[in-house]
Design an enzyme around this catalytic site. Structure first.
Site, PDB file in Angstrom:
ATOM      1  N   LYS A   1       0.855  -1.202   0.000  1.00  0.00           N
ATOM      2  CA  LYS A   1       0.000   0.000   0.000  1.00  0.00           C
ATOM      3  C   LYS A   1       0.873   1.228   0.000  1.00  0.00           C
ATOM      4  CE  LYS A   1      -3.954   2.183   0.454  1.00  0.00           C
ATOM      5  NZ  LYS A   1      -3.522   2.972  -0.730  1.00  0.00           N
TER       6      LYS A   1
ATOM      7  N   ASN B   1      -1.404  19.753  -0.082  1.00  0.00           N
ATOM      8  CA  ASN B   1      -2.646  19.279   0.530  1.00  0.00           C
ATOM      9  C   ASN B   1      -2.500  19.012   2.040  1.00  0.00           C
ATOM     10  OD1 ASN B   1      -5.384  18.133   0.469  1.00  0.00           O
ATOM     11  ND2 ASN B   1      -4.298  16.220   0.852  1.00  0.00           N
TER      12      ASN B   1
ATOM     13  N   LYS C   1       5.029   2.288   8.341  1.00  0.00           N
ATOM     14  CA  LYS C   1       3.866   3.118   8.697  1.00  0.00           C
ATOM     15  C   LYS C   1       2.589   2.287   8.816  1.00  0.00           C
ATOM     16  CE  LYS C   1       3.614   6.761   6.136  1.00  0.00           C
ATOM     17  NZ  LYS C   1       3.302   7.671   5.012  1.00  0.00           N
TER      18      LYS C   1
ATOM     19  N   LYS D   1       5.177   1.858  -3.042  1.00  0.00           N
ATOM     20  CA  LYS D   1       5.261   3.257  -3.486  1.00  0.00           C
ATOM     21  C   LYS D   1       5.490   3.271  -4.981  1.00  0.00           C
ATOM     22  CE  LYS D   1       5.135   7.298  -1.387  1.00  0.00           C
ATOM     23  NZ  LYS D   1       4.455   7.540  -0.101  1.00  0.00           N
TER      24      LYS D   1
ATOM     25  N   SER E   1      -7.279   5.879   3.689  1.00  0.00           N
ATOM     26  CA  SER E   1      -7.200   5.063   2.463  1.00  0.00           C
ATOM     27  C   SER E   1      -7.697   3.645   2.755  1.00  0.00           C
ATOM     28  CB  SER E   1      -5.756   4.970   1.971  1.00  0.00           C
ATOM     29  OG  SER E   1      -5.436   6.051   1.133  1.00  0.00           O
TER      30      SER E   1
ATOM     31  N   THR F   1      -4.640  13.375   6.164  1.00  0.00           N
ATOM     32  CA  THR F   1      -3.226  13.412   6.589  1.00  0.00           C
ATOM     33  C   THR F   1      -3.018  14.583   7.553  1.00  0.00           C
ATOM     34  OG1 THR F   1      -2.649  12.512   4.435  1.00  0.00           O
ATOM     35  CG2 THR F   1      -0.837  13.368   5.758  1.00  0.00           C
TER      36      THR F   1
END
Ligand code: GLU
Length: 436
Positions: free
Chosen positions: A74, A225, A98, A110, A364, A194
């Protein structure tokens, strides 16, 4: 030892330095060390894109799956002119840590494309996004690897990629990607998650320190963002935002700034021409603020320095100049491992990326659940679930830091790597199979 591996590249090498303390303190089997030493899959692709002037350009992109010990890979996809294979691997390693820190059933992944997306037309950007998905389609999927937004990618781009994936597999398979627009199966609350999560981690720290928001000054490097939503929510919660910066420069106002009108100014021209990226800056968005450089912002005397831009912003050369009491990492990897040691020596605490910015991947995960169940939640439900999970995980990390007398970063790694090691143990390790 990992066999036939290339010498490890610099950025990943630096990221692995964080495992040292963890391995000293956790009794992990050799299997875990070996599996964490290199990515499980690393795919480099050439993405042909027909440009508006008729020329064909081929962009280089990557998708890296660091590990899938705890579940499918992810992590986001970034579009940036300086992306490298080493950087994408490093970012996927951080995602593995994470997701484990946040207790999500995922490994780390990623992606990246080496491009300056702001130089592309909207049509070129769409063709590149769809081309990237076509190039990586064989290795992604809801149970394999689930991309999401990262630097310079957003819901519009995720929507194009999800649509392209549906064209390839000839069915709607929305859970292949998260951070989509609401109309295409996105989750409420994902865009600000986030920033919201980072504020919650900061609040928890402040509570434990007996510190009031109104007496806390904050400088924010990076006004994308995550940086914007953090600054907006922190301002609403009473923190004094005294400085902001983006790639074009910074502003400083000791009496405090309201991030919302500055964001509106930055995005004004975007609304006019329907571009995917804004063209303006925080600079010029405020009358009473003094313009400052990025270096000046990093050295401001504030209570909290928020790093929400890119990696390697504080290294051994400028760690000695930081005058903040606390660093909150919203970007991935903004402080190098050498800088960690200098900051620790100087008594500057760091709330690490793998905890502070995990609100994004948590929501997510919620999006992935909603896509798979077909049951969509309202915003309060998303925020409540985010807050409950973060409260539990951040408290566990902060408690561990106190009990073990280690930094918040080491505590987060102990927490996350411990979970990865447990999952590996359940599958069996050299300790179970050794004949010696
Ligand atoms: N790019 C974000 C991160 O670094 C989000 C990843 C995701 O939602 O999968 O955490």
């Amino acid at each position: 030892m990992a066999e036939d591996s290339d010498p490890r590249p610099a950025q990943l090498e630096d990221a692995h330095a964080r495992l040292k303390t963890v391995f000293e303190r956790l009794d992990v089997a050799e299997d875990v060390r070996v599996r964490l030493a290199q990515p499980a899959l690393s795919l480099q692709v050439g993405i042909p894109v027909r440009m508006d002037d008729g020329q064909l350009r081929v962009f280089t992109g990557w998708r890296v799956q660091y590990g899938t010990i705890r579940g499918p890979a992810k992590g986001g996809v970034r579009f940036h002119p300086a992306v490298t294979a080493d950087e994408v691997s490093t970012l996927s390693f951080w995602m593995a840590i994470k997701c484990a820190v946040a207790g999500l059933p995922y490994g780390g992944g990623k992606g990246g494309v080496r491009v300056d997306p702001k130089c592309l037309s909207r049509g070129e950007l769409e063709r590149l996004s769809r081309g990237y998905m076509r190039a990586i389609a064989d290795v992604v999927g809801p149970d394999r690897d689930i991309p999401a937004p990262d630097v310079n990618t957003n819901p519009t781009i995720m929507g194009w990629m999800a649509d392209e994936y549906a064209n390839i597999v000839r069915r709607h398979d929305l859970a292949v990607i998260t951070g989509k627009p609401l109309e295409l199966g996105g989750s409420r609350g994902r865009v600000e998650s986030t920033g919201r999560g980072a504020l919650q981690v900061l609040d928890l720290w402040a509570q434990r320190e007996g510190r009031e928001a109104a007496r806390t000054t904050v400088a924010v490097q990076g006004f994308g963002n995550a940086g914007y939503h953090f600054a907006r929510l922190a301002h609403q919660a009473g923190y004094r935002i005294v400085a902001l910066s983006d790639s074009k420069g910074g502003i400083h106002a000791p009496d405090g700034l309201d991030p919302e009108p500055i964001w509106a100014h930055k995005h004004e021209r975007r609304k006019l021409n329907d571009a995917v990226y804004c063209e303006d800056s925080v600079v010029g968005g405020h009358d009473c603020a003094r313009e400052i450089s990025n270096e000046e912002l990093l050295a401001l005397e504030v209570d909290v320095l928020v790093l929400a831009a890119l990696e390697d912003q504080i290294d051994e050369r400028n760690a000695g100049e930081v005058r903040a009491g606390l660093i909150l990492e919203i970007a991935n990897g903004p402080v190098t491992s050498k800088a960690d040691a200098i900051l620790a020596q100087r008594g500057i605490a760091v709330l690490p990326d793998v905890l502070s910015n995990c609100g994004g991947v948590i929501v997510s995960y919620f999006e992935w659940i909603q896509n798979r169940s077909g049951d969509y939640w309202d915003e309060d439900c998303v925020n409540l679930r985010l807050s409950k999970r973060l409260e539990a995980e951040a408290t566990a990390v902060m408690d561990l830091a106190a009990v073990e007398s280690v930094s918040f970063r080491d505590a987060a790694y102990l927490h996350g790597v411990g979970r990865i090691a447990d999952a590996q143990s359940q599958r069996g390790t050299c300790r179970d199979f050794s004949t010696g």
